[in-house]
Design a protein around this motif. Structure first.
Motif, short mmCIF file in Angstrom:
data_model
loop_
_atom_site.label_atom_id
_atom_site.label_comp_id
_atom_site.label_asym_id
_atom_site.label_seq_id
_atom_site.Cartn_x
_atom_site.Cartn_y
_atom_site.Cartn_z
N LEU A 45 0.84 -1.20 0.00
CA LEU A 45 0.00 0.00 0.00
C LEU A 45 0.87 1.25 0.00
O LEU A 45 1.93 1.27 0.63
N GLU A 46 0.40 2.27 -0.69
CA GLU A 46 1.11 3.54 -0.70
C GLU A 46 0.68 4.41 0.47
O GLU A 46 -0.38 4.20 1.05
N PHE A 47 1.49 5.41 0.76
CA PHE A 47 1.16 6.39 1.80
C PHE A 47 -0.13 7.10 1.41
O PHE A 47 -0.31 7.47 0.25
N GLY A 48 -1.02 7.29 2.34
CA GLY A 48 -2.24 8.04 2.06
C GLY A 48 -3.46 7.43 2.73
O GLY A 48 -3.36 6.81 3.78
N LEU A 49 -4.59 7.62 2.09
CA LEU A 49 -5.86 7.18 2.65
C LEU A 49 -6.38 5.94 1.92
O LEU A 49 -6.32 5.86 0.69
N ALA A 50 -6.88 5.01 2.70
CA ALA A 50 -7.65 3.89 2.18
C ALA A 50 -9.02 4.02 2.83
O ALA A 50 -9.22 4.86 3.72
N ARG A 51 -9.95 3.22 2.39
CA ARG A 51 -11.28 3.27 3.03
C ARG A 51 -11.92 1.90 2.94
O ARG A 51 -11.58 1.08 2.09
N TYR A 52 -12.85 1.68 3.85
CA TYR A 52 -13.62 0.45 3.81
C TYR A 52 -15.04 0.74 4.26
O TYR A 52 -15.32 1.72 4.95
N ARG A 53 -15.93 -0.12 3.81
CA ARG A 53 -17.35 0.04 4.15
C ARG A 53 -17.85 -1.26 4.74
O ARG A 53 -17.66 -2.33 4.17
N CYS A 54 -18.48 -1.13 5.89
CA CYS A 54 -19.07 -2.29 6.53
C CYS A 54 -20.44 -2.57 5.90
O CYS A 54 -20.95 -1.77 5.12
N VAL A 55 -21.01 -3.68 6.26
CA VAL A 55 -22.31 -4.06 5.72
C VAL A 55 -23.35 -3.00 6.01
O VAL A 55 -24.28 -2.80 5.23
N ASP A 56 -23.18 -2.23 7.11
CA ASP A 56 -24.14 -1.17 7.45
C ASP A 56 -24.06 0.02 6.50
O ASP A 56 -24.86 0.96 6.60
N GLY A 57 -23.08 0.06 5.59
CA GLY A 57 -22.99 1.12 4.58
C GLY A 57 -22.16 2.32 4.95
O GLY A 57 -21.98 3.22 4.14
N VAL A 58 -21.61 2.37 6.17
CA VAL A 58 -20.83 3.52 6.62
C VAL A 58 -19.38 3.35 6.18
O VAL A 58 -18.76 2.32 6.42
N TRP A 59 -18.84 4.39 5.52
CA TRP A 59 -17.43 4.35 5.11
C TRP A 59 -16.55 4.76 6.27
O TRP A 59 -16.83 5.72 6.99
N GLN A 60 -15.46 4.03 6.46
CA GLN A 60 -14.41 4.35 7.42
C GLN A 60 -13.16 4.64 6.62
O GLN A 60 -12.88 3.95 5.64
N TYR A 61 -12.40 5.65 7.03
CA TYR A 61 -11.17 6.02 6.34
C TYR A 61 -9.97 5.61 7.19
O TYR A 61 -10.01 5.71 8.41
N LEU A 62 -8.94 5.14 6.50
CA LEU A 62 -7.69 4.76 7.15
C LEU A 62 -6.57 5.62 6.59
O LEU A 62 -6.37 5.66 5.38
N ALA A 63 -5.86 6.31 7.46
CA ALA A 63 -4.66 7.03 7.05
C ALA A 63 -3.49 6.11 7.37
O ALA A 63 -3.35 5.63 8.49
N LEU A 64 -2.67 5.85 6.34
CA LEU A 64 -1.57 4.90 6.48
C LEU A 64 -0.27 5.49 5.94
O LEU A 64 -0.29 6.15 4.91
N PRO A 65 0.86 5.20 6.57
CA PRO A 65 2.14 5.61 6.01
C PRO A 65 2.68 4.53 5.06
O PRO A 65 3.88 4.31 4.96
N GLY A 66 1.79 3.83 4.39
CA GLY A 66 2.16 2.69 3.57
C GLY A 66 1.98 1.43 4.38
O GLY A 66 1.65 1.47 5.56
N GLY A 67 2.16 0.30 3.74
CA GLY A 67 2.00 -0.97 4.45
C GLY A 67 1.84 -2.11 3.48
O GLY A 67 1.99 -1.95 2.27
N ILE A 68 1.52 -3.26 4.03
CA ILE A 68 1.30 -4.46 3.22
C ILE A 68 -0.14 -4.89 3.42
O ILE A 68 -0.64 -4.95 4.54
N LEU A 69 -0.81 -5.18 2.32
CA LEU A 69 -2.17 -5.70 2.35
C LEU A 69 -2.11 -7.13 1.84
O LEU A 69 -1.51 -7.40 0.80
N HIS A 70 -2.73 -8.04 2.60
CA HIS A 70 -2.74 -9.45 2.23
C HIS A 70 -4.16 -9.98 2.34
O HIS A 70 -4.78 -9.87 3.40
N VAL A 71 -4.66 -10.53 1.25
CA VAL A 71 -5.97 -11.17 1.25
C VAL A 71 -5.74 -12.67 1.19
O VAL A 71 -5.06 -13.16 0.29
N ILE A 72 -6.25 -13.37 2.17
CA ILE A 72 -6.10 -14.83 2.18
C ILE A 72 -7.22 -15.44 3.01
O ILE A 72 -7.62 -14.88 4.04
N GLY A 73 -7.74 -16.54 2.55
CA GLY A 73 -8.77 -17.26 3.29
C GLY A 73 -10.01 -16.45 3.58
O GLY A 73 -10.62 -16.62 4.63
#
Length: 137
Positions: A45-73
Motif C-alpha cells: 500500500l502507498e502512503f495516504g488514505l484507504a477506506r472500507y465500508r461495513c455491511v451497514d454502509g458507513v465508510w471508514q477512512y484509514l490514514a496509512l504511512p504505507g504498508g502491506i495488504l494481504h488477502v487470504i482465506g
C-alpha cells in the motif's frame, strides 16, 4: 450479503473489523477494490488514505504511512507501522497532514543532530591527527 474480516495491525495496536463489505486502497499500480470472495492477493500500500465500508454502509477512512495488504482465506490483513481510523474524511485528512508535519520536523531534527555529530567527529579526528604529528617532531 456476508462480509469479510479486516485485520488492522500497527506497531502498537491491532484490531479486527467484522462484516466489511468492501475495501478500497492504493498501490503502485493505482486504486483497487476488494469485496467478499476476492482471491488471494498481496500488495504494498502507498502512503495516504484507504477506506472500507461495513455491511451497514458507513465508510471508514484509514490514514496509512504505507504498508502491506494481504488477502487470504476470505480475510484481509493490513500490516503498517501505524494507522488512523475515522468516519470523517476531512478530520482524518487533517490528522494525516498534522502527522506528516510532525514527522518532517522530527526528521529535520534528526538530520541536524547527525550533522553535528559528524562535524564533532571530524574535528576530533583532526585534533588527534594534529597531536600525532606533533609527537613525531
Amino acid at each position: 450479503m456476508r462480509g469479510f474480516a479486516l485485520h488492522l495491525h500497527g506497531a502498537t495496536a491491532w484490531e479486527t473489523v467484522e462484516q466489511v463489505h468492501s475495501f478500497v486502497g492504493r498501490d503502485a499500480s493505482g486504486s483497487f477494490g476488494i469485496q467478499p470472495g476476492h482471491e488471494a492477493f498481496i500488495t504494498a500500500l502507498e502512503f495516504g488514505l484507504a477506506r472500507y465500508r461495513c455491511v451497514d454502509g458507513v465508510w471508514q477512512y484509514l490514514a496509512l504511512p504505507g504498508g502491506i495488504l494481504h488477502v487470504i482465506g476470505g480475510e484481509v490483513f493490513v500490516f503498517t507501522r501505524r494507522y488512523l481510523r475515522d468516519t470523517d474524511y476531512r478530520r482524518i485528512s487533517t490528522q494525516l497532514e498534522d502527522q506528516l508535519r510532525a514527522e518532517d520536523v522530527a526528521l529535520s531534527r534528526t538530520r541536524a543532530s547527525l550533522q553535528q555529530m559528524e562535524q564533532h567527529l571530524l574535528r576530533r579526528l583532526w585534533e588527534l591527527e594534529q597531536r600525532g604529528h606533533g609527537n613525531e617532531q
